[in-house]
Design a protein around this motif. Sequence first.
Motif, PDB file in Angstrom:
ATOM      1  N   PHE A 127      28.415   7.386  16.661  1.00 10.26           N
ATOM      2  CA  PHE A 127      27.069   7.812  15.965  1.00 10.26           C
ATOM      3  C   PHE A 127      26.095   6.562  15.737  1.00 10.26           C
ATOM      4  O   PHE A 127      25.445   6.997  14.795  1.00 10.26           O
ATOM      5  CB  PHE A 127      27.492   8.381  14.744  1.00 10.26           C
ATOM      6  CG  PHE A 127      28.685   9.538  14.951  1.00 10.26           C
ATOM      7  CD1 PHE A 127      28.455  10.698  15.372  1.00 10.26           C
ATOM      8  CD2 PHE A 127      29.984   9.152  14.797  1.00 10.26           C
ATOM      9  CE1 PHE A 127      29.217  11.660  15.675  1.00 10.26           C
ATOM     10  CE2 PHE A 127      31.067  10.081  15.185  1.00 10.26           C
ATOM     11  CZ  PHE A 127      30.739  11.317  15.397  1.00 10.26           C
ATOM     12  N   ALA A 128      26.064   5.631  16.476  1.00 11.33           N
ATOM     13  CA  ALA A 128      25.124   4.569  15.976  1.00 11.33           C
ATOM     14  C   ALA A 128      23.545   5.049  16.272  1.00 11.33           C
ATOM     15  O   ALA A 128      23.523   5.931  17.166  1.00 11.33           O
ATOM     16  CB  ALA A 128      25.145   3.311  16.801  1.00 11.33           C
ATOM     17  N   GLN A 129      22.565   4.496  15.462  1.00 11.29           N
ATOM     18  CA  GLN A 129      21.232   4.828  15.926  1.00 11.29           C
ATOM     19  C   GLN A 129      20.519   3.555  15.633  1.00 11.29           C
ATOM     20  O   GLN A 129      20.944   2.541  14.930  1.00 11.29           O
ATOM     21  CB  GLN A 129      20.688   5.515  14.468  1.00 11.29           C
ATOM     22  CG  GLN A 129      20.920   7.224  14.059  1.00 11.29           C
ATOM     23  CD  GLN A 129      20.408   7.259  12.671  1.00 11.29           C
ATOM     24  OE1 GLN A 129      20.460   6.716  11.722  1.00 11.29           O
ATOM     25  NE2 GLN A 129      19.867   8.387  12.770  1.00 11.29           N
ATOM     26  N   VAL A 130      19.551   3.632  16.632  1.00  9.70           N
ATOM     27  CA  VAL A 130      18.730   2.406  16.702  1.00  9.70           C
ATOM     28  C   VAL A 130      17.259   2.610  16.564  1.00  9.70           C
ATOM     29  O   VAL A 130      16.852   3.566  17.295  1.00  9.70           O
ATOM     30  CB  VAL A 130      19.031   1.380  18.176  1.00  9.70           C
ATOM     31  CG1 VAL A 130      18.143   0.275  18.355  1.00  9.70           C
ATOM     32  CG2 VAL A 130      20.534   1.294  18.315  1.00  9.70           C
ATOM     33  N   ILE A 131      16.552   2.079  15.919  1.00  7.54           N
ATOM     34  CA  ILE A 131      15.380   2.182  15.312  1.00  7.54           C
ATOM     35  C   ILE A 131      14.335   0.889  15.637  1.00  7.54           C
ATOM     36  O   ILE A 131      14.499  -0.119  14.933  1.00  7.54           O
ATOM     37  CB  ILE A 131      14.961   2.760  14.098  1.00  7.54           C
ATOM     38  CG1 ILE A 131      15.994   4.017  13.783  1.00  7.54           C
ATOM     39  CG2 ILE A 131      13.696   2.915  13.565  1.00  7.54           C
ATOM     40  CD1 ILE A 131      15.878   4.388  12.443  1.00  7.54           C
ATOM     41  N   ASN A 132      13.400   1.127  16.228  1.00  9.21           N
ATOM     42  CA  ASN A 132      12.429  -0.271  16.354  1.00  9.21           C
ATOM     43  C   ASN A 132      11.214  -0.060  15.488  1.00  9.21           C
ATOM     44  O   ASN A 132      10.740   0.938  15.353  1.00  9.21           O
ATOM     45  CB  ASN A 132      11.618  -0.307  17.709  1.00  9.21           C
ATOM     46  CG  ASN A 132      12.807  -0.680  18.908  1.00  9.21           C
ATOM     47  OD1 ASN A 132      13.760  -1.466  18.902  1.00  9.21           O
ATOM     48  ND2 ASN A 132      12.604  -0.110  20.009  1.00  9.21           N
ATOM     49  N   TYR A 133      10.930  -1.125  14.730  1.00  9.11           N
ATOM     50  CA  TYR A 133      10.221  -0.991  13.675  1.00  9.11           C
ATOM     51  C   TYR A 133       9.196  -2.007  13.729  1.00  9.11           C
ATOM     52  O   TYR A 133       9.191  -3.111  13.403  1.00  9.11           O
ATOM     53  CB  TYR A 133      10.784  -1.077  12.078  1.00  9.11           C
ATOM     54  CG  TYR A 133       9.784  -0.884  10.988  1.00  9.11           C
ATOM     55  CD1 TYR A 133       9.202   0.299  10.945  1.00  9.11           C
ATOM     56  CD2 TYR A 133      10.052  -1.775  10.081  1.00  9.11           C
ATOM     57  CE1 TYR A 133       8.538   0.546   9.694  1.00  9.11           C
ATOM     58  CE2 TYR A 133       9.031  -1.682   8.765  1.00  9.11           C
ATOM     59  CZ  TYR A 133       8.310  -0.579   8.782  1.00  9.11           C
ATOM     60  OH  TYR A 133       7.674  -0.215   7.888  1.00  9.11           O
ATOM     61  N   ASP A 134       7.893  -1.752  14.294  1.00  5.29           N
ATOM     62  CA  ASP A 134       6.962  -2.697  14.855  1.00  5.29           C
ATOM     63  C   ASP A 134       6.371  -3.262  13.734  1.00  5.29           C
ATOM     64  O   ASP A 134       6.070  -4.704  13.521  1.00  5.29           O
ATOM     65  CB  ASP A 134       5.906  -1.935  15.651  1.00  5.29           C
ATOM     66  CG  ASP A 134       6.371  -1.577  16.987  1.00  5.29           C
ATOM     67  OD1 ASP A 134       7.768  -2.003  17.333  1.00  5.29           O
ATOM     68  OD2 ASP A 134       5.884  -0.936  17.768  1.00  5.29           O
ATOM     69  N   PRO A 135       6.030  -2.678  12.359  1.00  4.87           N
ATOM     70  CA  PRO A 135       5.339  -3.204  11.365  1.00  4.87           C
ATOM     71  C   PRO A 135       5.895  -4.361  10.797  1.00  4.87           C
ATOM     72  O   PRO A 135       5.329  -5.388  10.266  1.00  4.87           O
ATOM     73  CB  PRO A 135       5.147  -2.114  10.292  1.00  4.87           C
ATOM     74  CG  PRO A 135       5.299  -0.859  11.164  1.00  4.87           C
ATOM     75  CD  PRO A 135       6.168  -1.093  12.313  1.00  4.87           C
ATOM     76  N   ALA A 136       7.312  -4.533  11.032  1.00  3.92           N
ATOM     77  CA  ALA A 136       8.112  -5.805  10.364  1.00  3.92           C
ATOM     78  C   ALA A 136       8.819  -6.549  11.429  1.00  3.92           C
ATOM     79  O   ALA A 136       9.604  -7.380  11.206  1.00  3.92           O
ATOM     80  CB  ALA A 136       8.961  -5.294   9.352  1.00  3.92           C
ATOM     81  N   LEU A 137       8.126  -6.342  12.577  1.00  2.00           N
ATOM     82  CA  LEU A 137       8.877  -6.928  13.723  1.00  2.00           C
ATOM     83  C   LEU A 137      10.417  -6.939  13.714  1.00  2.00           C
ATOM     84  O   LEU A 137      11.025  -8.082  13.927  1.00  2.00           O
ATOM     85  CB  LEU A 137       8.730  -8.450  13.951  1.00  2.00           C
ATOM     86  CG  LEU A 137       6.853  -8.572  13.905  1.00  2.00           C
ATOM     87  CD1 LEU A 137       6.692 -10.216  13.937  1.00  2.00           C
ATOM     88  CD2 LEU A 137       6.111  -8.061  15.212  1.00  2.00           C
TER      89      LEU A 137
END
Lengths: 442, 101
Positions: free
Chosen positions: B55-65
């Motif tokens: 159930f892992a989720q991966v999220i890229n968050y550009d504003p904080a690199l």
Amino acid sequence: MEEIRCLSATGQLGYGIVKDSFYRGLEKGPHFIGADMGSIDPGPYSLGSGSSMKSYSNIKSDLELLIVAGKKLGIPVLMGSAGTAGGDVHLSYYLDIVQEIAKENSLDLTIAAIYSEVSKGMVKEKLMQKKIKVHSPNVPELTEEGIDQSIRIVAQAGVEPYMEALNEEVDVVIAGRSSDTSIFASYPIYKGYDKGLAIHMAKIVECASLCAEPGGRDAIMAYLRDDHFVLESMNPQRHCTPLSVAAHSLYEECNPYEVVEPGGRLVLDDVLYEAVNEHVTMVSGSKWIPAEKYTVKLEGARLDGMRSLAIGVIMDPYMIKEIDYVMREVESIVRRVEDRHDYQLQFRIYGRDSSEMTVFIISMAESQELAHAVCGIAKQNFLHVSYPGIKATSGNMAIPFSPDVIDIGASYSFNIYHIMEVETPLECFKINYLDVKGGSHV
Amino acid sequence: MKSLADLAKVIRSKNAGPFYITFDIMFDSEEDYNLVKHQEILTTEIANLIFSTDFAQVINYDPALSIKVNIPRKHSSGEFLDADLYGAQLHIPLLNLIIQE
């Protein structure tokens, strides 16, 4: 007002306040002072036991610093999640301390106390009406039995109970369990400021200067204006940079783009973080999307048993090699020695691949007596069990304490972490107003 | 060959409520962040594998690199079988992920 200046005193009240940073904040003329007093992070013990998990002297000196400063400046002091878990018992304890402070400092105080505990009857009724759902798929489904097993159940207050209290022009708002943002967003929203910006600002400042680089617990000031807010740590060595502030939306949250709050959600897709100077950052673009139905988060803890603990350190290489054999053997012996089998026993091994290994022997049973008995048998056999290749036949572990078996008391677990639909934002919360005449005693 | 720990400025784990653990991998340059993001070093499949979950989720968050990973807890925080109350020492499997240069 052209801006609201919001002073957040510390990351969590009751662990001491960095005074020079806090005083620097006071000199900048805040419109109110806020402080978070709790968290779910230290686990279910506070909610289950009713203990605040902080020392009386620390709680008192922190509360005193805020209340005396607020009264001197004539600004409200808003504090939420009293006593870590924010139950009624925690809030009452804090209220007693506030009254002591008023008397000792000869202060007249008008106080609003917001109670966040909800009755089991109400939760059962909402469950029957299908108005409760799990917070995430791995939270146990709620049943009537589960509600009965919970020792106490709290709801997280939104901004509305705080705004109701602010309407009465009080000196101090002290609340039980609250959403962290309510403490800091309620005053600006009450004054007509944008809800998205206010909640986003609150979300950041509730951790004080943690959003700075390097992060810390020092006071922080937020300046909230019509279409943006500005963040400035009150410790000049901590810098709020666009990157450090943006990074804070990752902290203890699964989704950096969206935060669910009582009555809606904060959407951060279009937020802009801009440096004002090397120490100060400006934030804009935060949006509030109201939910169709108002919900609050419920938290409940149940008692699972009483625990005992023994700690042993193993340095003998022959014992370390056979540790798995030893654990199996000891478990089997305990089973054969103790006739009462209604207990749990676990061995936690630390330093498995090193030359020095630590074992925690932890037992749990309905009575402290049985937990102690099981832990004692396990410890004694761990100390003296024989294993293949044994050289040291007079003791298998260094035990660093007398007594070697320590009763560590109740073990709780969160059995309620659910979202509940309510008719009004105030439904779960009761507000009491108190006038403390500390001044007239002089 | 470099490890994720060589490239990232911060690799950390923490509770996100008592039933979830959240991991943050933060970079201090866009170049390093994009390298890891575009090489797909941290996909849902890899996160599932290293944390033994489905159930892992991966999220890229550009504003904080930054890259975020979320996993459900096997034991809720502070219950009898939980050995990491704050979930602060669960990031170790991330440190040695290999990055091709």
